[in-house]
Design a protein around this motif. Structure first.
Motif, PDB file in Angstrom:
ATOM      1  N   MET A 327       0.833  -1.207   0.000  1.00  0.00           N
ATOM      2  CA  MET A 327       0.000   0.000   0.000  1.00  0.00           C
ATOM      3  C   MET A 327       0.866   1.255   0.000  1.00  0.00           C
ATOM      4  SD  MET A 327      -3.278  -0.555  -0.085  1.00  0.00           S
ATOM      5  CE  MET A 327      -3.918   0.958   0.607  1.00  0.00           C
ATOM      6  N   THR A 328       1.923   1.261   0.810  1.00  0.00           N
ATOM      7  CA  THR A 328       2.811   2.423   0.868  1.00  0.00           C
ATOM      8  C   THR A 328       3.580   2.591  -0.428  1.00  0.00           C
ATOM      9  OG1 THR A 328       3.042   2.004   3.248  1.00  0.00           O
ATOM     10  CG2 THR A 328       4.589   3.546   2.262  1.00  0.00           C
ATOM     11  N   SER A 329       3.936   1.484  -1.060  1.00  0.00           N
ATOM     12  CA  SER A 329       4.614   1.554  -2.353  1.00  0.00           C
ATOM     13  C   SER A 329       3.718   2.205  -3.409  1.00  0.00           C
ATOM     14  CB  SER A 329       5.019   0.150  -2.804  1.00  0.00           C
ATOM     15  OG  SER A 329       5.616   0.184  -4.073  1.00  0.00           O
ATOM     16  N   ILE A 330       2.454   1.842  -3.420  1.00  0.00           N
ATOM     17  CA  ILE A 330       1.504   2.437  -4.364  1.00  0.00           C
ATOM     18  C   ILE A 330       1.375   3.937  -4.115  1.00  0.00           C
ATOM     19  CG2 ILE A 330      -0.936   2.496  -5.027  1.00  0.00           C
ATOM     20  CD1 ILE A 330      -1.016  -0.526  -4.473  1.00  0.00           C
ATOM     21  N   LEU A 331       1.279   4.323  -2.837  1.00  0.00           N
ATOM     22  CA  LEU A 331       1.184   5.748  -2.508  1.00  0.00           C
ATOM     23  C   LEU A 331       2.431   6.500  -2.952  1.00  0.00           C
ATOM     24  CD1 LEU A 331      -0.423   5.661   1.059  1.00  0.00           C
ATOM     25  CD2 LEU A 331      -1.492   6.349  -1.079  1.00  0.00           C
ATOM     26  N   GLY A 332       3.619   5.884  -2.768  1.00  0.00           N
ATOM     27  CA  GLY A 332       4.863   6.523  -3.167  1.00  0.00           C
ATOM     28  C   GLY A 332       4.909   6.796  -4.663  1.00  0.00           C
ATOM     29  N   ILE A 333       4.429   5.856  -5.458  1.00  0.00           N
ATOM     30  CA  ILE A 333       4.413   6.031  -6.914  1.00  0.00           C
ATOM     31  C   ILE A 333       3.439   7.137  -7.313  1.00  0.00           C
ATOM     32  CG2 ILE A 333       3.835   4.908  -9.102  1.00  0.00           C
ATOM     33  CD1 ILE A 333       4.783   2.270  -7.828  1.00  0.00           C
ATOM     34  N   ILE A 334       2.277   7.166  -6.672  1.00  0.00           N
ATOM     35  CA  ILE A 334       1.291   8.211  -6.971  1.00  0.00           C
ATOM     36  C   ILE A 334       1.812   9.579  -6.546  1.00  0.00           C
ATOM     37  CG2 ILE A 334      -1.027   9.046  -6.437  1.00  0.00           C
ATOM     38  CD1 ILE A 334      -1.885   6.122  -6.163  1.00  0.00           C
ATOM     39  N   PHE A 335       2.443   9.656  -5.367  1.00  0.00           N
ATOM     40  CA  PHE A 335       3.013  10.919  -4.904  1.00  0.00           C
ATOM     41  C   PHE A 335       4.032  11.467  -5.903  1.00  0.00           C
ATOM     42  CE2 PHE A 335       2.295   9.903  -0.116  1.00  0.00           C
ATOM     43  CZ  PHE A 335       0.933  10.132  -0.298  1.00  0.00           C
ATOM     44  N   GLY A 336       4.798  10.570  -6.510  1.00  0.00           N
ATOM     45  CA  GLY A 336       5.809  10.990  -7.466  1.00  0.00           C
ATOM     46  C   GLY A 336       5.236  11.628  -8.708  1.00  0.00           C
ATOM     47  N   GLU A 337       3.955  11.362  -9.008  1.00  0.00           N
ATOM     48  CA  GLU A 337       3.319  11.920 -10.193  1.00  0.00           C
ATOM     49  C   GLU A 337       2.600  13.233  -9.900  1.00  0.00           C
ATOM     50  OE1 GLU A 337       3.504  11.042 -13.240  1.00  0.00           O
ATOM     51  OE2 GLU A 337       4.646   9.197 -12.961  1.00  0.00           O
ATOM     52  N   VAL A 338       2.440  13.590  -8.639  1.00  0.00           N
ATOM     53  CA  VAL A 338       1.772  14.838  -8.262  1.00  0.00           C
ATOM     54  C   VAL A 338       2.848  15.850  -7.878  1.00  0.00           C
ATOM     55  CG1 VAL A 338       0.107  15.928  -6.708  1.00  0.00           C
ATOM     56  CG2 VAL A 338      -0.236  13.553  -7.439  1.00  0.00           C
ATOM     57  N   PRO A 339       3.000  16.947  -8.629  1.00  0.00           N
ATOM     58  CA  PRO A 339       4.099  17.887  -8.372  1.00  0.00           C
ATOM     59  C   PRO A 339       4.198  18.344  -6.920  1.00  0.00           C
ATOM     60  CG  PRO A 339       2.988  18.449 -10.423  1.00  0.00           C
ATOM     61  CD  PRO A 339       2.195  17.338  -9.797  1.00  0.00           C
ATOM     62  N   ALA A 340       3.065  18.633  -6.282  1.00  0.00           N
ATOM     63  CA  ALA A 340       3.108  19.135  -4.908  1.00  0.00           C
ATOM     64  C   ALA A 340       3.540  18.064  -3.908  1.00  0.00           C
ATOM     65  CB  ALA A 340       1.736  19.683  -4.518  1.00  0.00           C
ATOM     66  N   LEU A 341       3.395  16.788  -4.280  1.00  0.00           N
ATOM     67  CA  LEU A 341       3.709  15.693  -3.354  1.00  0.00           C
ATOM     68  C   LEU A 341       5.018  14.986  -3.693  1.00  0.00           C
ATOM     69  CD1 LEU A 341       0.150  14.098  -3.038  1.00  0.00           C
ATOM     70  CD2 LEU A 341       1.241  15.707  -1.475  1.00  0.00           C
ATOM     71  N   ARG A 342       5.709  15.432  -4.739  1.00  0.00           N
ATOM     72  CA  ARG A 342       6.942  14.759  -5.139  1.00  0.00           C
ATOM     73  C   ARG A 342       8.006  14.722  -4.050  1.00  0.00           C
ATOM     74  NH1 ARG A 342       7.289  16.987 -11.367  1.00  0.00           N
ATOM     75  NH2 ARG A 342       5.698  15.582 -12.210  1.00  0.00           N
ATOM     76  N   PRO A 343       8.178  15.796  -3.254  1.00  0.00           N
ATOM     77  CA  PRO A 343       9.163  15.705  -2.156  1.00  0.00           C
ATOM     78  C   PRO A 343       8.881  14.549  -1.194  1.00  0.00           C
ATOM     79  CG  PRO A 343       8.543  17.989  -2.527  1.00  0.00           C
ATOM     80  CD  PRO A 343       7.628  17.159  -3.375  1.00  0.00           C
ATOM     81  N   LEU A 344       7.603  14.260  -0.949  1.00  0.00           N
ATOM     82  CA  LEU A 344       7.263  13.125  -0.083  1.00  0.00           C
ATOM     83  C   LEU A 344       7.752  11.817  -0.693  1.00  0.00           C
ATOM     84  CD1 LEU A 344       3.621  13.914   1.106  1.00  0.00           C
ATOM     85  CD2 LEU A 344       5.715  13.961   2.473  1.00  0.00           C
ATOM     86  N   ALA A 345       7.588  11.672  -2.020  1.00  0.00           N
ATOM     87  CA  ALA A 345       8.038  10.452  -2.694  1.00  0.00           C
ATOM     88  C   ALA A 345       9.548  10.281  -2.557  1.00  0.00           C
ATOM     89  CB  ALA A 345       7.632  10.496  -4.167  1.00  0.00           C
ATOM     90  N   VAL A 346      10.285  11.408  -2.608  1.00  0.00           N
ATOM     91  CA  VAL A 346      11.740  11.339  -2.467  1.00  0.00           C
ATOM     92  C   VAL A 346      12.128  10.886  -1.065  1.00  0.00           C
ATOM     93  CG1 VAL A 346      13.882  12.670  -2.517  1.00  0.00           C
ATOM     94  CG2 VAL A 346      12.125  13.081  -4.229  1.00  0.00           C
ATOM     95  N   PHE A 347      11.494  11.477  -0.041  1.00  0.00           N
ATOM     96  CA  PHE A 347      11.839  11.126   1.334  1.00  0.00           C
ATOM     97  C   PHE A 347      11.398   9.711   1.701  1.00  0.00           C
ATOM     98  CE2 PHE A 347      11.999  15.808   1.796  1.00  0.00           C
ATOM     99  CZ  PHE A 347      13.279  15.910   2.351  1.00  0.00           C
ATOM    100  N   MET A 348      10.402   9.182   1.004  1.00  0.00           N
ATOM    101  CA  MET A 348       9.953   7.816   1.272  1.00  0.00           C
ATOM    102  C   MET A 348      10.912   6.781   0.701  1.00  0.00           C
ATOM    103  SD  MET A 348       5.853   8.219   0.534  1.00  0.00           S
ATOM    104  CE  MET A 348       5.538   6.459   0.633  1.00  0.00           C
ATOM    105  N   ALA A 349      11.702   7.169  -0.301  1.00  0.00           N
ATOM    106  CA  ALA A 349      12.589   6.218  -0.971  1.00  0.00           C
ATOM    107  C   ALA A 349      13.818   5.926  -0.111  1.00  0.00           C
ATOM    108  CB  ALA A 349      13.023   6.764  -2.319  1.00  0.00           C
ATOM    109  N   GLU A 350      14.299   4.688  -0.195  1.00  0.00           N
ATOM    110  CA  GLU A 350      15.519   4.316   0.519  1.00  0.00           C
ATOM    111  C   GLU A 350      16.744   4.823  -0.227  1.00  0.00           C
ATOM    112  OE1 GLU A 350      17.777   0.290   2.180  1.00  0.00           O
ATOM    113  OE2 GLU A 350      16.023   0.139   0.894  1.00  0.00           O
ATOM    114  N   ASP A 351      16.717   4.716  -1.543  1.00  0.00           N
ATOM    115  CA  ASP A 351      17.835   5.151  -2.375  1.00  0.00           C
ATOM    116  C   ASP A 351      17.268   5.888  -3.581  1.00  0.00           C
ATOM    117  OD1 ASP A 351      20.124   5.587  -3.772  1.00  0.00           O
ATOM    118  OD2 ASP A 351      20.639   3.473  -4.081  1.00  0.00           O
ATOM    119  N   VAL A 352      17.400   7.202  -3.587  1.00  0.00           N
ATOM    120  CA  VAL A 352      16.819   8.016  -4.648  1.00  0.00           C
ATOM    121  C   VAL A 352      17.454   7.711  -5.994  1.00  0.00           C
ATOM    122  CG1 VAL A 352      16.388  10.388  -5.403  1.00  0.00           C
ATOM    123  CG2 VAL A 352      16.288   9.823  -2.993  1.00  0.00           C
ATOM    124  N   GLU A 353      18.710   7.279  -5.995  1.00  0.00           N
ATOM    125  CA  GLU A 353      19.414   6.996  -7.239  1.00  0.00           C
ATOM    126  C   GLU A 353      19.215   5.560  -7.714  1.00  0.00           C
ATOM    127  OE1 GLU A 353      21.003   9.172  -9.012  1.00  0.00           O
ATOM    128  OE2 GLU A 353      20.673  10.803  -7.600  1.00  0.00           O
TER     129      GLU A 353
END
Length: 366
Positions: A327-353
């Motif tokens: 469920m959290t993985s799905i939210l992370g992918i959706i957050f990455g597609e919403v400009p205002a929520l993209r920072p959340l997707a970055v902080f949720m990732a273990e390795d941004v690269e």
């Protein structure tokens, strides 16, 4: 020169709408648990089905079978496994209840051994204390509660099976529906890309995790069978299922059969040896095999997983704990597609690269 009318402060308005939307969604998740949870669980099962279908489709001879035949066989096997699972749990609990008197006597014997070891002179009113402890640890009552919970879960599992049949059967026509829902080709392509990424990451994670849990369950079964533990198959299945829960699931998976071994064998060295072997199997699978098979398929930091585990389990109990990572993985992918929520997707990732395509597409990093 005329002045342009001042634009209203949209930031505060958007923030207010976002907070209200979050509250509404949270309320819906709690109130609508009985409706939403089986649907989400069915989608998660379908992900496992899809990965299984891909694996089975690569086998010689089977790849030539029609797509609907493979799907039907997989679903029939799924129904058989569910029926076997419910039957195994029901029979085992009934047998545990039948033998609970023996376990209760062994529990009294264990406290007697502790009394002899510590010395009654150091434990004033030990008989009274022991009576209270034995009264609190009422094995038949606990098993009766488990039976009631299992009965209520049977209807939930049956509902999931119905949903899975319809979702799995209609999955092939989803792309066509998506195109009809979004007449704009750009929006349709973007929605398809998001869904494809969710399908890939969550499906690969669940497929690999399921394989890991099956291996762990088999290894644990061999260990417990060698020790002569009662209901080794039941405990092995429970270990495999609980291992879907991050961190704490594996701990409970080991503790439950070890606690039974204590009241069955009444031998601390024997129970300790069983504990060491089971925890060793968990450690090897968790630190060596699982990283090779699961890897970074969901790319979530350990802190995010812990927070997700606390959040979803507080909403939906054990079911929420099992669904926390996907469920959290799905939210992370959706957050990455919403400009205002993209920072959340970055902080949720273990390795941004870790995923260059993900980075380039969302954050324009070259």
């Amino acid at each position: 020169m005329e002045k342009k009318p001042e634009q209203p402060n949209m930031t505060l308005q958007n923030l207010t709408f976002a907070v209200l939307l979050a509250i509404a969604i949270g309320w819906l998740l709690v109130i609508g648990q009985n409706i939403i949870l089986p649907i989400i669980a069915a989608f998660i099962v379908v992900y496992i089905f899809v990965e299984t279908d891909k694996l089975v489709g690569k086998l010689p001879g089977i790849s030539k079978l029609p797509d609907w035949v493979r799907k039907f066989v997989i679903y029939v096997v799924f129904i058989g496994l569910l029926a076997g699972l419910i039957s195994l749990f029901t029979v085992t609990i009934q047998e545990l209840i039948a033998h609970s008197g023996t376990y209760q006597k062994n529990l009294v014997q264990i406290f007697s051994q502790v009394t002899d070891l510590v010395g009654e002179e150091h434990l004033p009113s030990w008989d009274e204390l022991r009576a209270k402890i034995i009264g609190a640890i009422n094995i038949p009552a606990w098993l009766g509660w488990v039976t009631a919970q299992l009965s209520s879960a049977s209807g939930f599992i049956f509902l999931i099976a119905i949903y899975v049949a319809f979702i799995f059967g209609e999955r092939s026509s989803f792309s066509q529906k998506l195109t009809a829902a979004f007449p704009d080709p750009v929006k349709a392509a973007r929605a398809q890309q998001i869904i494809s990424e969710i399908n890939t990451k969550v499906g690969q994670y669940l497929g690999a995790k399921t394989l890991v849990n099956v291996i762990l369950g088999l290894v644990s079964y061999v260990i417990m069978l060698a020790f002569g533990l009662d209901y080794a198959g039941f405990w092995a299945l429970l270990i495999a299922l609980l291992n879907y829960i991050p961190y704490i699931g594996s701990i409970f998976g080991v503790l439950l059969p070890v606690l039974l071994s204590v009241v069955q064998f009444v031998s601390w060295p024997w129970s300790l040896a069983l504990f060491v072997l089971l925890i060793t199997a968990q450690t090897i699978m968790g630190n060596m095999v699982e990283p090779l098979l699961v890897g970074r398929k969901v790319n979530q930091s350990a802190f995010v997983v812990l927070v997700a585990l606390a959040f979803w389990s507080s909403l939906w109990g054990v079911s929420g704990a099992i669904l926390a990572v996907p469920m959290t993985s799905i939210l992370g992918i959706i957050f990455g597609e919403v400009p205002a929520l993209r920072p959340l997707a970055v902080f949720m990732a273990e390795d941004v690269e870790a995923d260059k395509t993900w980075i380039k597409r969302r954050f324009k990093v070259r």
